[in-house]
Each structure stands twice: as structure tokens, then as C-alpha cells.
Design a protein around this motif. Structure first.
Motif, PDB file in Angstrom:
ATOM      1  N   GLY A  83       0.788  -1.223   0.000  1.00  0.00           N
ATOM      2  CA  GLY A  83       0.000   0.000   0.000  1.00  0.00           C
ATOM      3  C   GLY A  83       0.821   1.274   0.000  1.00  0.00           C
ATOM      4  O   GLY A  83       0.261   2.372  -0.047  1.00  0.00           O
ATOM      5  N   ARG A  84       2.144   1.146   0.024  1.00  0.00           N
ATOM      6  CA  ARG A  84       3.018   2.319  -0.004  1.00  0.00           C
ATOM      7  C   ARG A  84       3.800   2.366  -1.317  1.00  0.00           C
ATOM      8  O   ARG A  84       3.819   1.401  -2.090  1.00  0.00           O
ATOM      9  N   VAL A 103       7.856   3.150  -7.439  1.00  0.00           N
ATOM     10  CA  VAL A 103       7.486   1.742  -7.292  1.00  0.00           C
ATOM     11  C   VAL A 103       6.388   1.643  -6.240  1.00  0.00           C
ATOM     12  O   VAL A 103       6.562   2.095  -5.100  1.00  0.00           O
ATOM     13  N   TYR A 104       5.245   1.079  -6.636  1.00  0.00           N
ATOM     14  CA  TYR A 104       4.122   0.851  -5.733  1.00  0.00           C
ATOM     15  C   TYR A 104       4.096  -0.619  -5.346  1.00  0.00           C
ATOM     16  O   TYR A 104       4.190  -1.490  -6.220  1.00  0.00           O
ATOM     17  N   ARG A 105       3.953  -0.896  -4.050  1.00  0.00           N
ATOM     18  CA  ARG A 105       3.775  -2.280  -3.624  1.00  0.00           C
ATOM     19  C   ARG A 105       2.284  -2.563  -3.513  1.00  0.00           C
ATOM     20  O   ARG A 105       1.603  -2.057  -2.610  1.00  0.00           O
ATOM     21  N   LYS A 171      -1.717   8.333   3.067  1.00  0.00           N
ATOM     22  CA  LYS A 171      -0.540   9.173   3.255  1.00  0.00           C
ATOM     23  C   LYS A 171       0.122   9.507   1.921  1.00  0.00           C
ATOM     24  O   LYS A 171      -0.166   8.907   0.897  1.00  0.00           O
ATOM     25  N   TYR A 172       1.027  10.493   1.967  1.00  0.00           N
ATOM     26  CA  TYR A 172       1.840  10.818   0.791  1.00  0.00           C
ATOM     27  C   TYR A 172       2.692   9.608   0.423  1.00  0.00           C
ATOM     28  O   TYR A 172       3.224   8.929   1.289  1.00  0.00           O
ATOM     29  N   TYR A 173       2.783   9.326  -0.861  1.00  0.00           N
ATOM     30  CA  TYR A 173       3.485   8.147  -1.377  1.00  0.00           C
ATOM     31  C   TYR A 173       2.862   6.855  -0.842  1.00  0.00           C
ATOM     32  O   TYR A 173       3.546   5.953  -0.380  1.00  0.00           O
ATOM     33  N   ALA A 174       1.544   6.806  -0.956  1.00  0.00           N
ATOM     34  CA  ALA A 174       0.796   5.590  -0.641  1.00  0.00           C
ATOM     35  C   ALA A 174      -0.271   5.413  -1.709  1.00  0.00           C
ATOM     36  O   ALA A 174      -0.663   6.364  -2.386  1.00  0.00           O
ATOM     37  N   GLY A 175      -0.750   4.175  -1.853  1.00  0.00           N
ATOM     38  CA  GLY A 175      -1.787   3.893  -2.839  1.00  0.00           C
ATOM     39  C   GLY A 175      -2.706   2.797  -2.337  1.00  0.00           C
ATOM     40  O   GLY A 175      -2.273   1.893  -1.615  1.00  0.00           O
ATOM     41  N   LEU A 176      -3.976   2.920  -2.703  1.00  0.00           N
ATOM     42  CA  LEU A 176      -4.927   1.893  -2.296  1.00  0.00           C
ATOM     43  C   LEU A 176      -5.935   1.645  -3.411  1.00  0.00           C
ATOM     44  O   LEU A 176      -6.266   2.562  -4.164  1.00  0.00           O
ATOM     45  N   PRO A 177      -6.409   0.409  -3.529  1.00  0.00           N
ATOM     46  CA  PRO A 177      -7.445   0.128  -4.518  1.00  0.00           C
ATOM     47  C   PRO A 177      -8.772   0.685  -4.030  1.00  0.00           C
ATOM     48  O   PRO A 177      -9.067   0.656  -2.832  1.00  0.00           O
ATOM     49  N   GLY A 178      -9.561   1.219  -4.950  1.00  0.00           N
ATOM     50  CA  GLY A 178     -10.851   1.768  -4.576  1.00  0.00           C
ATOM     51  C   GLY A 178     -11.716   1.969  -5.800  1.00  0.00           C
ATOM     52  O   GLY A 178     -11.350   1.575  -6.915  1.00  0.00           O
ATOM     53  N   GLY A 182     -17.572   5.177  -9.691  1.00  0.00           N
ATOM     54  CA  GLY A 182     -18.006   3.880 -10.198  1.00  0.00           C
ATOM     55  C   GLY A 182     -16.966   3.113 -10.963  1.00  0.00           C
ATOM     56  O   GLY A 182     -17.239   2.026 -11.485  1.00  0.00           O
ATOM     57  N   VAL A 183     -15.746   3.629 -11.006  1.00  0.00           N
ATOM     58  CA  VAL A 183     -14.662   3.028 -11.787  1.00  0.00           C
ATOM     59  C   VAL A 183     -13.632   2.404 -10.844  1.00  0.00           C
ATOM     60  O   VAL A 183     -13.158   3.078  -9.917  1.00  0.00           O
ATOM     61  N   PRO A 184     -13.259   1.133 -11.026  1.00  0.00           N
ATOM     62  CA  PRO A 184     -12.168   0.562 -10.220  1.00  0.00           C
ATOM     63  C   PRO A 184     -10.858   1.284 -10.508  1.00  0.00           C
ATOM     64  O   PRO A 184     -10.518   1.527 -11.677  1.00  0.00           O
ATOM     65  N   ALA A 185     -10.134   1.640  -9.456  1.00  0.00           N
ATOM     66  CA  ALA A 185      -8.917   2.432  -9.630  1.00  0.00           C
ATOM     67  C   ALA A 185      -7.902   2.121  -8.551  1.00  0.00           C
ATOM     68  O   ALA A 185      -8.252   1.701  -7.442  1.00  0.00           O
ATOM     69  N   LEU A 186      -6.631   2.335  -8.880  1.00  0.00           N
ATOM     70  CA  LEU A 186      -5.591   2.442  -7.866  1.00  0.00           C
ATOM     71  C   LEU A 186      -5.456   3.924  -7.577  1.00  0.00           C
ATOM     72  O   LEU A 186      -5.131   4.722  -8.464  1.00  0.00           O
TER      73      LEU A 186
END
Length: 375
Positions: A83-84, A103-105, A171-178, A182-186
């Protein structure tokens, strides 16, 4: 024979908005929609919406994905939590920078490497070549994603209107699926403007739906579409390097003042370690040039490749070279980033100019960045 530029999933939409298009790294991309200054100021004070689908996504999976990326890249990717994300670089054996990356994990054994558009194939080829001996797979996912970015102080409120994802916890430099509109996104809290903002990785088929939803959600908050031209002045003010300008194969991360991204303490060998250890020692003892900011005293704009000169009683000598330059909408003056001899790189150094078509225009040496947002 020239090859026709690639088109993003939003190409028709950009043209319907009257965008000025340009060939960038083999892609037809929007340069601006109207006034570059207005687009720049919108991101600094409200919000801007960007199409960044030219960036290169490469997926790395497998039980040894972390060990492989630790070997292939200069950063310690194994310590990145799920997620970071982490800013890093891929270097050649001689330490020269092939590209800077995020690089996203995405999972325990899954990572997404995002490369600059012009270097995506180079990075893909290098990763593929370096994967031998590791239980890890490298997949070209450039066609699997469109990338939209909402940047600026109003971006959290705009995005919150179209998603129930926990943006406050992102947080900054983090990513989550959501799901966004209505669109699936990272959903990633990253960007290249110096402002708070988000980058949204989605399937190309969903790009137009998402763009329109964000445009509608941001209408009352001053969101406008923005092109690559203002993205460049925004990153320049924020002191962020651009590959091909501040970063090249002729320079190591230490030459660029970014030695912090090289993690010698990580376990095992990595490509370029020996050369980078030597570069680190050189930078510590006798750095040949340093990356600095320059602010014009006049109105003439410096451009990449212009010479930086030290003007004295006996004439002038070339002491550096501009790597990026443009008028700064925020400062109201021309600015530049330049590599300058260490003896002339201290902020406030007197007698520094830029040779602009034979005229030595006076410039002030300053520390980077030129602009830093208030938290």
C-alpha cells in the motif's frame, strides 16, 4: 520512416476541449488547453486535471519480486510496505541513471514500477534482462492503464465527492485500490507538481467516464484541465528533476544531489553498486558540480543548454550549464535549474549570470526548491 504518435484513451476528449497537442515521447499529448499561466495558477491555488497516460507501467510479481527489485534498482524496495510507494532509480553498471521511477507495492508479491514515457521501453528491457535467476516475472502493462491526476489544494475535496475511499488515511506516497465515480482504480497520493494531489490508475475503457466525473465534481472548486506545459513549470518551481534534463545516463544519483535514493545498506548486490560507491566517495570529497536554483534579476528567460558564467574583473568564465528554465508564474520571474561548479554553488554567490545569446544576464543562486507548499 516516422511512426505515428500513440493516442491516449482521452485523445478525442482533449481535442473537443480545444487542446493544443504535441508529440511527447512518442505520444500525442495535450500541451495546453488555454493559458499556461492560468493552468499553472489553478494547480497552485485550486486544482488541475491531467492526462498522464503516457507514463509506463510495468508489473513485477513472484515470490522473489522484492529481492529482484532490490537487485535491479538502487533503492531498498524490500522495506516498502503493502500500500506504499517509493521514489527510486534504475542505474547502469557504470552508475549512470537510466530513469527515475516510482514503485508501488500492490501486494506481498506484486509491485508496479512506473517509468517515464521516454524511458519505459529501456526500463522494461533492463528489468527483463536483470530478472534472470529470480523467481519473479516482469510484465509490460503500459496498455492496461490510463492515468489521470488531480493536483492542487482542492484535490482532496474534489476526489472525496466521487469516492468513498479513506482519503484522509491515505498518506503521501501511498496507494490503495478503490472505486472512483463507479470506476475501479488504484488511488495514489503522488504527483509531480509540488502540491497535494492524487494519481488514478484505471483501465483505458474507463478513462473518459472518470475524467467527466472529476470535471463535474471539481467545477465549483475551480478545477480546470491542464496540459504538460504547466506540469513542467510546476515541477520546476518545486525543484523536481526531469529525465533528459537534470538526470541522464552521464550522471549518477550522487552527481544529481539525489544520493539519498541509493541504499548501500540493503542486503545483497545490486546493479551499479561498485560504481555508485565510488561516486558517493567523489561527491563527499570533491563534488565537481552541484544542482542549484537560479532566479533572474531581469526578464530574459534561460533555457536548457545555456551557459552559467561567473563575471569578474578580468571577464567571465563558464562555471555551469542550465538544465531547465522557464518563467515562474508563482515567483513572477524567470527561474532555472543548473549544474554549477561547487565553488560557485553556494546560495547568494555574487557575480553569477546566464549567457543568453551573448548577453550575460544576472542571476541569483538559491537553494532548491523555489516553491514549497504550506502543509
Amino acid at each position: 520512416m516516422s511512426t505515428a504518435p500513440r493516442l491516449t484513451a482521452l485523445d478525442a476528449l482533449h481535442r473537443s476541449l480545444g487542446a493544443t497537442m504535441t508529440d511527447f515521447a512518442g505520444w500525442d499529448m495535450p500541451l495546453r488547453y488555454g493559458s499556461e499561466r492560468d493552468e499553472h495558477n489553478a494547480v497552485r491555488t485550486r486544482a488541475g486535471l491531467f492526462d498522464l497516460s503516457h507514463m509506463g507501467e510495468i508489473t513485477v510479481t513472484g515470490p522473489e519480486a522484492a529481492a529482484f527489485l532490490n537487485y535491479a534498482l538502487v533503492g531498498n524496495i524490500g522495506t516498502v510496505a503493502v500500500g506504499r510507494a517509493r521514489y527510486t532509480m534504475i542505474c547502469a553498471e557504470d552508475g549512470g541513471i537510466l530513469d527515475d521511477l516510482i514503485v508501488y507495492r500492490l501486494g506481498d508479491d506484486e509491485y508496479m514500477v512506473v517509468a517515464n514515457a521516454g524511458n519505459a521501453q529501456i526500463v522494461l528491457d533492463a528489468l527483463t534482462a536483470r530478472a534472470g535467476g529470480f523467481d519473479a516475472g516482469v510484465r509490460d502493462d503500459r496498455d492496461a492503464y490510463a492515468l489521470l491526476a488531480v493536483q492542487g489544494p482542492e484535490s482532496p475535496a474534489i476526489l472525496a465527492a466521487v469516492t468513498d475511499a479513506d482519503l484522509d488515511g491515505l498518506k503521501y506516497y501511498a496507494g490503495l485500490p478503490g472505486t472512483v465515480a463507479g470506476v475501479p482504480a488504484l488511488i495514489a497520493r503522488t504527483g509531480y507538481t509540488g502540491e497535494d494531489g492524487f494519481e488514478l490508475f484505471v483501465a483505458p475503457v474507463h478513462a473518459e467516464q472518470l475524467w467527466k466525473a472529476l470535471t463535474e465534481a471539481g467545477a465549483s472548486r475551480g478545477l480546470i484541465p491542464c496540459g504538460l506545459s504547466c506540469r513542467d513549470t510546476l515541477r520546476l518551481e518545486a525543484g523536481m528533476p526531469l529525465y533528459g534534463h537534470e538526470l541522464t545516463t552521464e550522471l549518477t544519483p550522487f552527481d544529481a544531489g539525489l544520493g539519498r535514493v541509493v541504499k548501500f545498506e540493503k542486503e545483497g548486490d545490486f546493479v551499479g553498486r561498485e560504481a555508485l560507491e565510488a561516486a558517493a566517495e567523489r561527491a563527499e570529497t570533491a563534488p565537481p558540480r552541484k544542482l542549484v536554483g537560479l532566479i533572474a534579476e531581469g526578464r530574459r528567460v534561460p533555457r536548457a543548454g545555456f551557459s552559467v558564467v561567473a563575471v569578474g574583473g578580468t571577464g567571465s568564465e563558464v562555471v555551469g550549464e542550465v538544465t531547465s528554465g522557464a518563467p515562474s508564474p508563482t515567483l513572477g520571474k524567470p527561474i532555472a535549474i543548473a549544474y554549477v561548479d561547487a565553488a560557485h554553488a553556494t546560495p547568494g554567490t555574487a557575480g553569477i549570470g546566464v549567457d543568453i545569446r551573448g548577453s550575460h544576464e544576472p542571476y541569483e543562486v538559491v537553494a532548491l526548491p523555489f516553491y514549497k507548499r504550506q502543509k
